[in-house]
Scaffold this motif. Sequence first.
Motif, PDB file in Angstrom:
ATOM      1  N   SER A 172     149.200 -46.726  21.816  1.00 38.22           N
ATOM      2  CA  SER A 172     148.411 -45.940  20.845  1.00 38.22           C
ATOM      3  C   SER A 172     148.639 -44.442  20.998  1.00 38.22           C
ATOM      4  O   SER A 172     147.694 -43.644  20.936  1.00 38.22           O
ATOM      5  N   ILE A 173     149.902 -44.054  21.178  1.00 33.26           N
ATOM      6  CA  ILE A 173     150.193 -42.628  21.348  1.00 33.26           C
ATOM      7  C   ILE A 173     151.010 -42.042  20.192  1.00 33.26           C
ATOM      8  O   ILE A 173     151.316 -40.849  20.195  1.00 33.26           O
ATOM      9  N   VAL A 208     161.913 -40.653  -2.941  1.00 34.59           N
ATOM     10  CA  VAL A 208     163.088 -41.508  -3.067  1.00 34.59           C
ATOM     11  C   VAL A 208     164.315 -40.660  -3.358  1.00 34.59           C
ATOM     12  O   VAL A 208     164.218 -39.541  -3.875  1.00 34.59           O
ATOM     13  N   SER A 209     165.479 -41.205  -3.024  1.00 31.94           N
ATOM     14  CA  SER A 209     166.761 -40.680  -3.476  1.00 31.94           C
ATOM     15  C   SER A 209     167.435 -41.810  -4.242  1.00 31.94           C
ATOM     16  O   SER A 209     166.813 -42.850  -4.489  1.00 31.94           O
ATOM     17  N   GLU A 210     168.694 -41.660  -4.577  1.00 30.67           N
ATOM     18  CA  GLU A 210     169.348 -42.713  -5.351  1.00 30.67           C
ATOM     19  C   GLU A 210     169.594 -43.973  -4.532  1.00 30.67           C
ATOM     20  O   GLU A 210     169.823 -45.051  -5.099  1.00 30.67           O
ATOM     21  N   ASP A 211     169.543 -43.849  -3.191  1.00 34.38           N
ATOM     22  CA  ASP A 211     169.844 -45.019  -2.361  1.00 34.38           C
ATOM     23  C   ASP A 211     168.897 -45.236  -1.188  1.00 34.38           C
ATOM     24  O   ASP A 211     169.214 -45.987  -0.273  1.00 34.38           O
ATOM     25  N   ALA A 212     167.720 -44.586  -1.202  1.00 29.66           N
ATOM     26  CA  ALA A 212     166.786 -44.771  -0.099  1.00 29.66           C
ATOM     27  C   ALA A 212     165.385 -44.330  -0.508  1.00 29.66           C
ATOM     28  O   ALA A 212     165.206 -43.590  -1.486  1.00 29.66           O
ATOM     29  N   SER A 213     164.403 -44.805   0.246  1.00 25.68           N
ATOM     30  CA  SER A 213     163.033 -44.302   0.091  1.00 25.68           C
ATOM     31  C   SER A 213     162.597 -43.706   1.415  1.00 25.68           C
ATOM     32  O   SER A 213     163.054 -44.125   2.489  1.00 25.68           O
ATOM     33  N   PHE A 214     161.698 -42.717   1.345  1.00 31.10           N
ATOM     34  CA  PHE A 214     161.259 -41.978   2.517  1.00 31.10           C
ATOM     35  C   PHE A 214     159.733 -41.949   2.545  1.00 31.10           C
ATOM     36  O   PHE A 214     159.097 -41.406   1.648  1.00 31.10           O
ATOM     37  N   SER A 215     159.171 -42.558   3.586  1.00 34.63           N
ATOM     38  CA  SER A 215     157.709 -42.600   3.687  1.00 34.63           C
ATOM     39  C   SER A 215     157.258 -41.977   4.991  1.00 34.63           C
ATOM     40  O   SER A 215     157.948 -42.049   6.017  1.00 34.63           O
ATOM     41  N   LEU A 216     156.079 -41.359   4.964  1.00 34.31           N
ATOM     42  CA  LEU A 216     155.451 -40.810   6.169  1.00 34.31           C
ATOM     43  C   LEU A 216     154.077 -41.426   6.293  1.00 34.31           C
ATOM     44  O   LEU A 216     153.320 -41.504   5.315  1.00 34.31           O
ATOM     45  N   TRP A 217     153.759 -41.849   7.525  1.00 33.78           N
ATOM     46  CA  TRP A 217     152.516 -42.562   7.791  1.00 33.78           C
ATOM     47  C   TRP A 217     151.734 -41.874   8.906  1.00 33.78           C
ATOM     48  O   TRP A 217     152.328 -41.252   9.789  1.00 33.78           O
ATOM     49  N   THR A 218     150.429 -42.000   8.844  1.00 35.72           N
ATOM     50  CA  THR A 218     149.590 -41.561   9.963  1.00 35.72           C
ATOM     51  C   THR A 218     148.934 -42.785  10.593  1.00 35.72           C
ATOM     52  O   THR A 218     148.703 -43.796   9.933  1.00 35.72           O
ATOM     53  N   HIS A 219     148.609 -42.669  11.890  1.00 37.68           N
ATOM     54  CA  HIS A 219     148.092 -43.811  12.643  1.00 37.68           C
ATOM     55  C   HIS A 219     146.807 -43.417  13.370  1.00 37.68           C
ATOM     56  O   HIS A 219     146.606 -42.268  13.697  1.00 37.68           O
TER      57      HIS A 219
END
Length: 219
Positions: A172-173, A208-219
């Motif tokens: 949990s760090i 997104v780009s033409e060949d990828a998606s980019f996500s940011l998450w918090t925990h």
Amino acid sequence: MITAISGLAKVANATSAESLASSYGKWAGIRSNHVISADGNFAGIDGSSRSISTREDRELLVALRSRVDLIVVDAATARLEKYQTPSSGAALAIFSLSGRFDEIPAVEKPSGRVFLFSKTLSDRFSGRSDLAHVAIGDEPFNGFLDWAKDQNFESVLLEAGPTLTRYAFTASIVGQSAITRTPLSAAKDPEASTNPFDSSALLVSFAVSEDASFSLWTH
């Protein structure tokens, strides 16, 4: 070109890897970063994450690295992907549960601060003034944040493979995680995007780009 869809990326109208990294802002603690293929793998057939990465993903990684004090990786990844001492000036921490650190360029010829985390250290690497050893137990991240604070490492980027990363999540760090999914069809919809390390993670940015998606998450 990157297209911002929601969250931090949308607020900043991010259109490049650099502006996407800037939209994520500064952080204290640990942020993990991974690229994942459509079939859920963290590496391609060559065993390297580079073979499933894209140009924007690699640019994002460089941009995120430029904003950290310490980069953390496991020895297997560092060996396979021939890790050098970070050119950004960040320190490098390499974890090995087996204590094997051979054939890693950053260890063989370090040009910056390199820390080796393992239960034991072989005679080949012990006693060297250009390397520092940190002893770990069965739970490798026990006490890690206190150690990082003592070393004045405020921001940490975890680039390790899934095994070591799961140890960090179990402890949990990890405060944030950046996930690139390739190809775009693997996760083109924010609602369909998931975090493989934490099912209750909160999605705070999506682009997104033409060949990828980019996500940011918090925990």
